[in-house]
Design a protein around this motif. Structure first.
Motif, PDB file in Angstrom:
ATOM      1  N   LEU A 124       0.870  -1.196   0.202  1.00  9.79           N
ATOM      2  CA  LEU A 124      -0.178  -0.032  -0.142  1.00  9.79           C
ATOM      3  C   LEU A 124       0.610   1.238   0.139  1.00  9.79           C
ATOM      4  CD1 LEU A 124      -3.104  -1.228   2.522  1.00  9.79           C
ATOM      5  CD2 LEU A 124      -3.155  -0.299  -0.286  1.00  9.79           C
ATOM      6  N   GLU A 125       2.634   1.498   0.642  1.00  4.89           N
ATOM      7  CA  GLU A 125       2.630   2.794   0.379  1.00  4.89           C
ATOM      8  C   GLU A 125       3.268   2.848  -0.344  1.00  4.89           C
ATOM      9  OE1 GLU A 125       6.781  -0.328   2.459  1.00  4.89           O
ATOM     10  OE2 GLU A 125       5.295   1.077   3.791  1.00  4.89           O
ATOM     11  N   ASP A 126       3.448   1.987  -1.317  1.00  8.22           N
ATOM     12  CA  ASP A 126       4.008   1.824  -2.787  1.00  8.22           C
ATOM     13  C   ASP A 126       3.280   2.620  -3.937  1.00  8.22           C
ATOM     14  OD1 ASP A 126       6.610   0.877  -1.949  1.00  8.22           O
ATOM     15  OD2 ASP A 126       6.436  -0.521  -2.310  1.00  8.22           O
ATOM     16  N   LEU A 127       1.557   2.314  -3.365  1.00  9.31           N
ATOM     17  CA  LEU A 127       1.467   3.121  -4.118  1.00  9.31           C
ATOM     18  C   LEU A 127       0.852   4.525  -4.216  1.00  9.31           C
ATOM     19  CD1 LEU A 127      -1.307   0.247  -3.779  1.00  9.31           C
ATOM     20  CD2 LEU A 127      -0.179   0.498  -6.469  1.00  9.31           C
ATOM     21  N   VAL A 128      -0.427   5.111  -5.730  1.00  7.34           N
ATOM     22  CA  VAL A 128      -0.542   6.274  -6.402  1.00  7.34           C
ATOM     23  C   VAL A 128      -1.820   6.520  -5.377  1.00  7.34           C
ATOM     24  CG1 VAL A 128      -0.550   8.462  -7.289  1.00  7.34           C
ATOM     25  CG2 VAL A 128       1.453   7.082  -7.352  1.00  7.34           C
ATOM     26  N   PHE A 129      -2.427   6.725  -4.605  1.00  6.61           N
ATOM     27  CA  PHE A 129      -3.950   6.817  -4.580  1.00  6.61           C
ATOM     28  C   PHE A 129      -4.672   8.016  -5.137  1.00  6.61           C
ATOM     29  CE2 PHE A 129      -1.462   4.370  -1.579  1.00  6.61           C
ATOM     30  CZ  PHE A 129      -2.616   3.370  -1.819  1.00  6.61           C
ATOM     31  N   THR A 130      -6.307   7.960  -5.902  1.00  3.80           N
ATOM     32  CA  THR A 130      -6.836   9.339  -6.344  1.00  3.80           C
ATOM     33  C   THR A 130      -7.861   9.062  -5.114  1.00  3.80           C
ATOM     34  OG1 THR A 130      -6.285   8.930  -8.099  1.00  3.80           O
ATOM     35  CG2 THR A 130      -8.416  10.216  -7.633  1.00  3.80           C
ATOM     36  N   VAL A 131      -8.102  10.261  -3.986  1.00  4.39           N
ATOM     37  CA  VAL A 131      -9.430  10.054  -3.172  1.00  4.39           C
ATOM     38  C   VAL A 131     -10.319  10.975  -3.464  1.00  4.39           C
ATOM     39  CG1 VAL A 131     -10.134  10.228  -0.867  1.00  4.39           C
ATOM     40  CG2 VAL A 131      -7.723   9.477  -1.192  1.00  4.39           C
TER      41      VAL A 131
ATOM     42  N   PHE B 198      -7.516   8.477   5.556  1.00  2.00           N
ATOM     43  CA  PHE B 198      -6.935   7.585   4.381  1.00  2.00           C
ATOM     44  C   PHE B 198      -5.813   6.813   5.154  1.00  2.00           C
ATOM     45  CE2 PHE B 198      -4.976   5.288   0.433  1.00  2.00           C
ATOM     46  CZ  PHE B 198      -5.922   3.877   0.660  1.00  2.00           C
ATOM     47  N   VAL B 199      -5.025   8.080   5.166  1.00  9.98           N
ATOM     48  CA  VAL B 199      -3.212   8.574   5.367  1.00  9.98           C
ATOM     49  C   VAL B 199      -3.349   7.471   6.685  1.00  9.98           C
ATOM     50  CG1 VAL B 199      -1.603   9.941   5.940  1.00  9.98           C
ATOM     51  CG2 VAL B 199      -2.895  10.011   3.948  1.00  9.98           C
ATOM     52  N   ARG B 200      -4.349   7.975   7.529  1.00  9.12           N
ATOM     53  CA  ARG B 200      -4.174   7.410   8.993  1.00  9.12           C
ATOM     54  C   ARG B 200      -4.416   6.512   8.733  1.00  9.12           C
ATOM     55  NH1 ARG B 200      -4.652  12.409  12.926  1.00  9.12           N
ATOM     56  NH2 ARG B 200      -3.750  13.660  12.446  1.00  9.12           N
ATOM     57  N   LEU B 201      -5.435   5.243   8.578  1.00 10.36           N
ATOM     58  CA  LEU B 201      -5.852   4.164   7.816  1.00 10.36           C
ATOM     59  C   LEU B 201      -4.682   3.513   7.571  1.00 10.36           C
ATOM     60  CD1 LEU B 201      -9.829   4.652   7.360  1.00 10.36           C
ATOM     61  CD2 LEU B 201      -8.484   3.994   9.287  1.00 10.36           C
ATOM     62  N   LEU B 202      -4.109   3.545   6.798  1.00 10.22           N
ATOM     63  CA  LEU B 202      -3.588   2.983   6.601  1.00 10.22           C
ATOM     64  C   LEU B 202      -2.043   2.206   7.573  1.00 10.22           C
ATOM     65  CD1 LEU B 202      -1.500   4.766   2.714  1.00 10.22           C
ATOM     66  CD2 LEU B 202      -3.569   2.409   2.612  1.00 10.22           C
ATOM     67  N   ARG B 203      -1.852   3.653   8.385  1.00  8.33           N
ATOM     68  CA  ARG B 203      -0.356   3.115   9.817  1.00  8.33           C
ATOM     69  C   ARG B 203      -1.257   1.896  10.124  1.00  8.33           C
ATOM     70  NH1 ARG B 203       0.260   9.707  10.547  1.00  8.33           N
ATOM     71  NH2 ARG B 203       0.427  10.526   8.816  1.00  8.33           N
ATOM     72  N   LEU B 204      -2.752   1.933  10.673  1.00 11.12           N
ATOM     73  CA  LEU B 204      -3.171   0.842  11.455  1.00 11.12           C
ATOM     74  C   LEU B 204      -3.258   0.542  10.588  1.00 11.12           C
ATOM     75  CD1 LEU B 204      -5.713   3.729  12.923  1.00 11.12           C
ATOM     76  CD2 LEU B 204      -4.025   3.044  13.880  1.00 11.12           C
ATOM     77  N   LEU B 205      -3.666  -0.521   8.842  1.00  9.36           N
ATOM     78  CA  LEU B 205      -3.856  -0.998   8.428  1.00  9.36           C
ATOM     79  C   LEU B 205      -2.203  -1.967   8.546  1.00  9.36           C
ATOM     80  CD1 LEU B 205      -5.524  -0.470   5.784  1.00  9.36           C
ATOM     81  CD2 LEU B 205      -6.292  -1.923   7.253  1.00  9.36           C
ATOM     82  N   ALA B 206      -1.507  -1.850   8.903  1.00  6.27           N
ATOM     83  CA  ALA B 206       0.231  -1.740   8.287  1.00  6.27           C
ATOM     84  C   ALA B 206       0.564  -2.346  10.022  1.00  6.27           C
ATOM     85  CB  ALA B 206       1.203  -1.179   8.357  1.00  6.27           C
ATOM     86  N   ASP B 207      -0.402  -1.645  11.166  1.00  9.50           N
ATOM     87  CA  ASP B 207      -0.234  -2.904  12.761  1.00  9.50           C
ATOM     88  C   ASP B 207      -0.854  -3.694  12.504  1.00  9.50           C
ATOM     89  OD1 ASP B 207       0.728  -2.429  15.510  1.00  9.50           O
ATOM     90  OD2 ASP B 207      -1.511  -2.036  15.756  1.00  9.50           O
ATOM     91  N   ARG B 208      -1.575  -4.294  11.687  1.00  9.32           N
ATOM     92  CA  ARG B 208      -2.545  -5.022  11.596  1.00  9.32           C
ATOM     93  C   ARG B 208      -2.278  -5.868  11.012  1.00  9.32           C
ATOM     94  NH1 ARG B 208      -7.874  -4.319  13.901  1.00  9.32           N
ATOM     95  NH2 ARG B 208      -8.446  -3.388  15.617  1.00  9.32           N
ATOM     96  N   GLY B 209      -0.729  -6.360  10.122  1.00 10.46           N
ATOM     97  CA  GLY B 209      -0.684  -6.298   9.434  1.00 10.46           C
ATOM     98  C   GLY B 209      -0.865  -6.865   7.827  1.00 10.46           C
ATOM     99  N   ILE B 210      -1.706  -5.480   7.665  1.00 12.93           N
ATOM    100  CA  ILE B 210      -2.130  -5.612   6.509  1.00 12.93           C
ATOM    101  C   ILE B 210      -1.699  -4.896   5.715  1.00 12.93           C
ATOM    102  CG2 ILE B 210      -4.337  -4.973   5.045  1.00 12.93           C
ATOM    103  CD1 ILE B 210      -6.156  -5.705   7.850  1.00 12.93           C
ATOM    104  N   ASN B 211      -0.259  -5.697   4.576  1.00 18.33           N
ATOM    105  CA  ASN B 211      -0.048  -4.414   3.964  1.00 18.33           C
ATOM    106  C   ASN B 211       0.380  -4.307   2.829  1.00 18.33           C
ATOM    107  OD1 ASN B 211       1.828  -3.691   6.709  1.00 18.33           O
ATOM    108  ND2 ASN B 211       2.540  -6.292   6.120  1.00 18.33           N
ATOM    109  N   THR B 212      -1.098  -5.394   1.836  1.00 19.02           N
ATOM    110  CA  THR B 212      -0.816  -5.136   0.615  1.00 19.02           C
ATOM    111  C   THR B 212      -2.099  -4.511   0.014  1.00 19.02           C
ATOM    112  OG1 THR B 212      -1.277  -7.256   0.094  1.00 19.02           O
ATOM    113  CG2 THR B 212       1.040  -7.068   0.344  1.00 19.02           C
ATOM    114  N   LEU B 213      -2.428  -4.310  -1.179  1.00 21.62           N
ATOM    115  CA  LEU B 213      -3.329  -4.255  -1.991  1.00 21.62           C
ATOM    116  C   LEU B 213      -5.040  -5.020  -1.765  1.00 21.62           C
ATOM    117  CD1 LEU B 213      -5.540  -1.544  -3.086  1.00 21.62           C
ATOM    118  CD2 LEU B 213      -4.552  -2.551  -5.017  1.00 21.62           C
TER     119      LEU B 213
END
Length: 734
Positions: A539-546, A702-717
């Motif tokens: 997820l950290e490598d992707l470009v997002f359009t919100v 979404f930026v905040r949620l990305l960090r929390l997802l990584a803490d849960r081991g959810i790292n890929t799309l």
């Protein structure tokens, strides 16, 4: 809305089953100790009251359920909310006190956590102050660079080796606005932006060729190597691009060996990216041609006047028979006229010698030249053109504007003098040069006299330009050649110079083919290796359009239409407010008063705005190569999909939904509305119920949620999509 807690259901069911089991055991024991008469009497007493007993059993479970719910709320859900608040503070940077909740022990723990968080925040503030002090010099240099970039008179774009844009100045934005094919309100935003690919504008082969030139010069020890090429643009003009490398210490790119190329001698050169200087040279070349025409006309007029003056001096009388006043010294006048003519001849020779220095021959791909010629012949001369099959597309050295003018002039003369209504064009490449072939259907070839007339005529076609066809072709290495008639066709061949041969280098040395499309972000220089697919991407490598939509109502399938689209990009974990898309849309239907009270968009505001068939293709281009993100994305995507057929586009992008991601991270929470999530994450709500305002809030969430997802081991799309799909809210449909 809180989903049914399966734990409470299971516990209540277990109590009910235990009670039933106890009753059955009691019945068995009574049957064993009671006599037959007593047992029959008891059964007769209970015979008509089994339903009442079942009801009493069910009613007894109600207080049991309430008790279990109370215990779960105080001893399970409250600690879970406390854990979520701690994760938000630890990973998402949420700086707000934890509300004490639950049992007395949990409330005491929350108060201790608040004290620890306060101490941690104080330490962070102190550390931030020290970091700011230490980085003040770096920040000053960065600001100086930003100021310098803003003042440059040329368009500047910096890219990494993936072709992703890292930096651009305001002039580049304006340049891309002129290059954009979208409506004027887009401002080129669909072409330029941090994290976007430069290959949406420039061909990969052009960039690869220029990079190979730069590397060869680096290998020879050049201190400031650069390369230059031209490419046609959508508007029919020409763009000149100058490239320079961004070099760095090889040790700084440790772990990224693709970015390190061997240099000359013992010194290695590590390329972190490249700088592009862009200039639209169409008007400049047109102005140069006009200057040549005016100077040539001045020279021609001077020669004519000198010749006429000499003839007048030689005449004994005027045509009407009156005597010419005698000039005091006609010999001296003739000497002055001869000197004037000699000066004109010398000026013409000196200027002709200077023209090659001013005419810069740029590298251009043969196929690009053919496409440019085809477009101009069709658009400006309204003649049919077809391509002659050729196996290669060589690199050429060409002054593209004057060569195109010469070709257009020749085509116009061929049409006029030979009656050609359709042409074939193609390239042939034979060492040491190349040539452009023009063919047309005819039984006889042009005469040498006609060809000589073509060569002597000016490329402007009015006889006044100093640039004849012969001069333009001589600059490119030769003269016009007649082709032998074959199969009922005749033609001519125009010379071209081949670009110097390049050292064959693996393309992956310079281009990473799977690259993805505020003004600077140097962290992107450390681009990760390419990924096999978006699903497997981190997820950290992707470009997002919100994005967000405002609509006439909540029933897109029933005819409600989009009123406004707003979107913002996220690159490298940063929200980029300047990389935005915002546009009102004419829904071509009435706007209900109830909706106006929410979003504030009135019929007058959308009356002269473009329709969805115009806006949606521009938005699709803006989203190219990115992952779409929305809050309650099922609704917004349904709105887009119902408009796809009218706009001629298809949104097949991966989609993430902050509503579902919030349910993944906080299953204990009762509300996952945008305001509730923002409040939990400590974010302010600004511009609610406007497309851009909601898109910005959603992006920050979404930026905040990305960090929390990584803490849960959810790292890929793929992991994020699977987790979203498994939530109870994923069942919503529109």
């Amino acid at each position: 809305m809180r989903p049914m807690d399966w734990r409470q259901i299971m516990m209540v069911s277990a109590v009910g089953v235990v009670c039933l089991g106890w009753l059955l055991v009691a019945g068995v024991l009574l049957r064993a100790v009671l006599g037959e008469a007593d047992w029959q009497a008891m059964m007769a007493l209970l015979g008509g009251r089994i339903g009442l007993l079942a009801m009493l059993w069910a009613l007894a479970l109600i207080p049991v359920s309430l008790l279990i719910g109370h215990l779960l709320e105080h001893y399970v859900r409250a600690p879970a909310r406390l854990a979520m608040a701690l994760r938000s503070a630890l990973h998402a940077g949420v700086h707000r006190p934890v509300v004490p909740d639950g049992s007395r022990e949990t409330r005491e723990l929350a108060e201790l956590v608040n004290a620890l968080v306060a101490e941690r925040e104080a330490m962070h503030r102190d550390m931030d102050a020290r970091v700011r002090e230490a980085s003040r010099a770096t920040e000053l240099e960065r600001n100086r660079l930003a100021a310098l970039m803003s003042e440059l008179g040329r368009s500047v774009i910096v890219c990494n080796l993936d072709g992703r844009i890292l930096l651009y100045n305001q002039r580049a934005r304006l340049q891309f606005r002129r290059l954009s094919r979208a409506a004027g309100w887009m401002g080129g935003a669909e072409l330029i932006g941090l994290g976007r690919s430069i290959y949406t504008v420039l061909d990969r082969e052009l960039v690869a060729h220029a990079l190979e030139n730069v590397q060869r010069r680096l290998a020879r020890g050049a201190e400031a190597p650069s390369a230059q090429f031209v490419t046609p643009i959508a508007s029919g003009g020409l763009l000149r691009v100058q490239m320079a490398p961004v070099q760095t210490d090889p040790e700084s790119l440790e772990g990224d060996p693709e970015a390190v190329a061997e240099g000359s001698g013992e010194r290695g050169h590590a390329l972190a990216g490249f700088v592009l200087l862009l200039e639209n040279v169409t008007e400049q070349q047109r102005a140069d041609a006009e200057e040549d025409r005016l100077v040539a006309r001045l020279v021609a007029d001077g020669r004519h006047l000198a010749s006429r003056a000499r003839d007048v001096l030689s005449e004994p009388s005027l045509a009407v028979g009156e005597a010419i006043p005698q000039v005091g010294n006609t010999t001296e006048v003739r000497v002055l006229l001869a000197g004037f003519e000699a000066r004109l001849e010398q000026f013409s020779r000196e200027r002709a010698a200077l023209l090659p220095a001013r005419w810069s021959l740029d590298d251009m791909l043969g196929s690009e030249l053919l496409e440019m010629l085809e477009q101009n012949i069709v658009d400006r001369l309204a003649l049919a053109v077809s391509r002659i099959d050729c196996s290669t597309s060589p690199w050429l050295r060409v002054e593209s504007y004057s060569f195109m003018q010469a070709v257009l002039h020749l085509v116009k003369r061929v049409h006029r003098d030979c009656g050609a209504g359709a042409l074939q064009i193609g390239l042939v490449s034979d060492a040491p040069g190349a040539a452009l072939e023009l063919r047309w259907n005819s039984d006889s070839a042009p005469t040498p006299h006609l060809v000589g007339d073509w060569m002597a005529s000016s490329v402007a076609g009015n006889g006044e330009s100093g640039l004849s066809v012969a001069q333009v072709l001589a600059r490119h290495g030769g003269s016009l050649e007649l082709l032998e008639p074959t199969g009922g066709t005749v033609g001519v061949r125009l010379p071209l110079r081949l670009a110097p041969p390049q050292e064959e280098l693996p393309q992956e040395t310079w281009l990473r083919g799977d690259s993805r499309p505020e003004y600077y972000d140097f962290d992107l220089f450390r681009a990760s290796a390419r990924v096999s697919s978006l699903e497997d991407s981190r997820l950290e490598d992707l470009v997002f359009t919100v994005f967000d939509t405002e609509t006439t109502g909540l029933d897109p399938a029933g005819g409600d239409q989009i009123l406004q689209l707003g979107a913002v990009r996220i690159v490298n974990g940063r929200v980029l407010p300047h990389e935005s898309f915002e546009q009102l849309v004419d829904p071509k239907r009435a706007i209900p008063a109830a909706g106006i009270a929410i979003h504030g968009i009135t019929p007058e505001m959308v009356r002269d705005q473009p329709g969805i068939e115009t806006v949606l293709p521009a938005f699709h281009a803006f989203c190219e190569g990115t992952v779409l993100v929305a809050h309650n994305a099922a609704f917004d995507m349904r709105c887009l999909q119902l408009a796809e057929s009218r706009a001629g586009v298809q949104f097949d992008h991966p989609v993430l939904d902050t509503l579902l991601l919030s349910a993944v991270l906080s299953p204990e929470e009762t509300s996952h509305r945008l305001e509730s999530i923002a409040e939990r994450l400590g974010l302010p709500i600004i511009g609610r119920h406007t497309a851009m305002g909601d898109a910005l809030v959603t992006a920050e969430i979404f930026v905040r949620l990305l960090r929390l997802l990584a803490d849960r081991g959810i790292n890929t799309l793929a992991q994020a999509r699977v987790a979203s799909r498994n939530t109870y809210l994923a069942r919503l449909r529109y």
